[in-house]
Write an enzyme that holds these catalytic residues in place. Structure first.
Site, mmCIF file in Angstrom:
data_model
loop_
_atom_site.group_PDB
_atom_site.id
_atom_site.type_symbol
_atom_site.label_atom_id
_atom_site.label_comp_id
_atom_site.label_asym_id
_atom_site.label_seq_id
_atom_site.Cartn_x
_atom_site.Cartn_y
_atom_site.Cartn_z
ATOM 1 N N LYS A 1 8.597 9.919 9.335
ATOM 2 C CA LYS A 1 8.938 9.438 7.976
ATOM 3 C C LYS A 1 10.264 10.052 7.521
ATOM 4 C CE LYS A 1 8.791 7.197 4.212
ATOM 5 N NZ LYS A 1 8.873 7.815 2.953
ATOM 6 N N GLU B 1 17.472 5.504 6.065
ATOM 7 C CA GLU B 1 17.518 4.817 4.756
ATOM 8 C C GLU B 1 18.731 5.293 3.942
ATOM 9 O OE1 GLU B 1 13.728 4.862 2.422
ATOM 10 O OE2 GLU B 1 14.914 5.882 0.899
ATOM 11 N N HIS C 1 12.951 8.169 9.161
ATOM 12 C CA HIS C 1 13.043 6.880 8.463
ATOM 13 C C HIS C 1 13.915 7.044 7.215
ATOM 14 C CE1 HIS C 1 11.801 4.308 5.110
ATOM 15 N NE2 HIS C 1 11.513 3.356 6.004
ATOM 16 N N ASN C 2 13.641 8.093 6.435
ATOM 17 C CA ASN C 2 14.367 8.276 5.174
ATOM 18 C C ASN C 2 15.839 8.616 5.406
ATOM 19 O OD1 ASN C 2 11.846 7.882 4.061
ATOM 20 N ND2 ASN C 2 12.161 9.386 2.454
ATOM 21 N N SER D 1 5.779 4.144 3.832
ATOM 22 C CA SER D 1 7.033 3.598 3.319
ATOM 23 C C SER D 1 6.843 2.180 2.814
ATOM 24 C CB SER D 1 8.109 3.583 4.401
ATOM 25 O OG SER D 1 9.271 2.990 3.875
HETATM 26 C C1 6PG Z 1 10.025 4.837 1.213
HETATM 27 C C2 6PG Z 1 11.042 5.714 0.518
HETATM 28 C C3 6PG Z 1 10.443 6.674 -0.430
HETATM 29 C C4 6PG Z 1 11.398 7.651 -1.085
HETATM 30 C C5 6PG Z 1 12.557 7.030 -1.777
HETATM 31 C C6 6PG Z 1 13.355 7.989 -2.654
HETATM 32 O O1 6PG Z 1 10.070 4.829 2.423
HETATM 33 O O2 6PG Z 1 9.235 4.168 0.545
HETATM 34 O O3 6PG Z 1 11.729 6.444 1.497
HETATM 35 O O4 6PG Z 1 9.492 7.429 0.292
HETATM 36 O O5 6PG Z 1 10.686 8.353 -2.020
HETATM 37 O O6 6PG Z 1 13.396 6.480 -0.859
HETATM 38 O O7 6PG Z 1 13.968 8.981 -1.896
HETATM 39 P P1 6PG Z 1 15.186 9.806 -2.497
HETATM 40 O O8 6PG Z 1 14.794 10.226 -3.874
HETATM 41 O O9 6PG Z 1 15.364 10.999 -1.610
HETATM 42 O O10 6PG Z 1 16.347 8.883 -2.502
#
Ligand code: 6PG
Length: 474
Positions: A184, A191, A187-188, A130
């Site tokens: 991960k 996010e 994490h997302n 990430s």
């Molecule tokens: C990271 C991000 C990355 C991810 C983007 C887009 O940790 O660097 O999570 O891995 O690709 O956030 O994700 P979406 O297209 O699902 O919004």
């Protein structure tokens, strides 16, 4: 003379792959890259002058250039492409080689690949990265899992290239099997929720508070100096200053209000439903992105339901900003609480043996959800290791007892004025449910038993009960 050999291979030389290669090279590693696309290999070879890097267009020449046992990293799109690359590699590599999938693969796919390749004594490591393009180049947060022996071979390199917080690398072993990709995914999901809650706050500040982009920039920049300090707040502040290319107006106002997604947030929601973890803030954020994409339907419904969303002229902007800062603080902490509690439960469910304190620690730097508040979250797990949910932590509960009041007011204000706050209100509802000694689920149990004889438990005696309920006679 024998051709020079490289200690690492990287398949997929797009921006992320290329930047990771350059980062590894900065730390003294030699890397061979492979990509079918000659533009990508030319690009890397142009940057390779004076470095221990060489990019290949021929996969067999690439594999041939690696020291044995080989360590081959993949940075290719998740899904069938990973399988295709692995299938091609399998014909060229040998037992004890290590394949490291650095993409956002689904943890179930990763587990399947681990199991299949293990039959041929090839180690497959699922590793979450990430930090976006800049993170990959100068220090991401890295979440590796799987085979311990394979991890140990990678660890010195990962420690070198990862972001550092107080000298500590933002990478560590996340657990067995597909734990790296699972962490991960969580994490997302977090996010998604944090981005959504920031967007909801923007909605309130812009429509209800009447703030212009410059004022919005100032608010987020100021918040970034305090307890909300985080990567996502920081970039939000910057976004409100970005001029459009044509220099007329600001870019943010010209971007379509439809958010895309690649799926990791939805995967987390799906797995939460499957394993029984409540993560409503994240579920709401995923649904909010889907709703945003229904732009034409929304426009039609807006014609029918003409509910005012007017600016409140009587509002004291500074008070409103202070209230929102407090609410956002509570909402962020409650969101981390859901994600980390899910991770703890899933670690038991999937037998990953993930150490939650370590997860909180490596998310403090490099990654998209890095935030100052992760320091307190990490300390809570350290000082109260048996805690199930950080909301019960000593320091955190003191802070949230106060800040939840602001979250409550914010949700009320938005509801009154018809401003949608899907994630913020889901967060408040999660909090109110989690802190409720009594919930009305007794009635649900009665209903289930009434129509389906599904039985119920009682508070006054042990056992499983069923009642022949009296139907109401009209
Ligand atoms: C990271 C991000 C990355 C991810 C983007 C887009 O940790 O660097 O999570 O891995 O690709 O956030 O994700 P979406 O297209 O699902 O919004």
């Amino acid at each position: 003379m024998q051709d020079k050999k490289f200690s690492y291979g990287m398949i997929g030389l797009g921006t992320m792959g290329c930047n990771l290669v350059l980062n590894m090279s900065d730390h003294g590693y030699s890397i061979a890259g492979y990509d079918k696309n000659t533009k990508q290999t030319d690009n890397l070879n142009e940057q390779a002058a004076g470095k221990n890097i060489k990019a290949f267009n021929e996969i067999s020449a690439f594999v041939e250039a690696l020291t044995v046992p080989r360590i081959i990293m993949l940075l290719v799109p998740a899904g069938s492409i990973v399988d295709a690359v692995v299938a091609e590699l399998k014909t060229l590599i040998s037992a004890e080689d290590i394949i490291v999938d650095c993409g956002n693969s689904h943890f179930i796919d990763t587990q399947k690949r681990i199991d299949q390749l293990a039959k041929e004594h090839i180690h497959f490591v699922g590793l979450g990265v990430s930090g976006g393009e800049t993170g990959a180049r100068f220090g991401p947060s890295i979440m590796p899992g799987g085979d311990v022996k394979a991890f140990e071979k990678l660890a010195p390199m990962l420690n070198a290239i990862a972001a550092k917080v107080n000298g500590q690398p933002c990478t560590a072993y996340m657990g067995s099997g597909a734990a790296g990709h699972y962490v991960k995914m969580v994490h997302n999901g977090i996010e998604y929720a944090i981005m959504q809650m920031i967007a909801e706050t923007y909605h309130l500040l812009k429509i209800h508070g009447g703030l212009n982009n410059e004022e919005l920039h100032n608010v987020f920049a100021e918040w970034n100096k305090g307890r909300l300090q985080s990567f996502l707040i920081e970039i939000t502040a910057a976004i409100f200053l970005q001029k459009d290319e044509d220099n007329v107006g600001l870019l943010v106002d010209k971007i379509k209000d439809t958010a895309q997604q690649k799926g990791t947030g939805a995967w987390m929601s799906q797995d939460a439903m499957a394993t029984g973890s409540p993560i409503p803030s994240i579920d709401a954020a995923v649904s909010a992105r889907i709703l945003s994409s229904m732009r034409t339907e929304r426009a039609d419904a807006a014609e029918i339901y003409d509910i005012e969303k007017e600016q409140n002229s009587a509002i004291n902007k500074q008070d409103f900003i202070t209230l929102l800062e407090d609410a956002l603080y509570a909402a962020f902490v409650i969101t981390y609480a859901q994600g980390l509690a899910m991770l703890q439960d899933s670690s038991d469910f999937y037998k990953y043996d993930t150490d939650i304190t370590t997860v909180a620690s490596i998310w403090r730097g490099g990654c998209i959800i890095r935030a100052a508040m992760l320091e307190d979250i990490m300390e809570t797990y350290k000082t109260q290791p048996d805690i199930k949910n950080i909301l019960n932590g000593k320091k955190i509960s003191t802070a949230i007892s106060t800040s939840q009041k602001s979250l409550r007011i914010v949700v009320q204000v938005a509801a009154k004025h018809g401003i949608p706050l899907p994630s913020l209100s889901a967060t408040l509802n999660y909090f109110d449910s989690y802190r409720s000694k009594w919930l009305p689920a007794n009635l649900i149990q009665a209903q289930r038993d009434f129509f389906g004889a599904h039985t119920y438990e009682r508070i006054d005696k042990e056992g499983i009960f069923h009642t022949e309920w009296n139907a109401v006679i009209q």
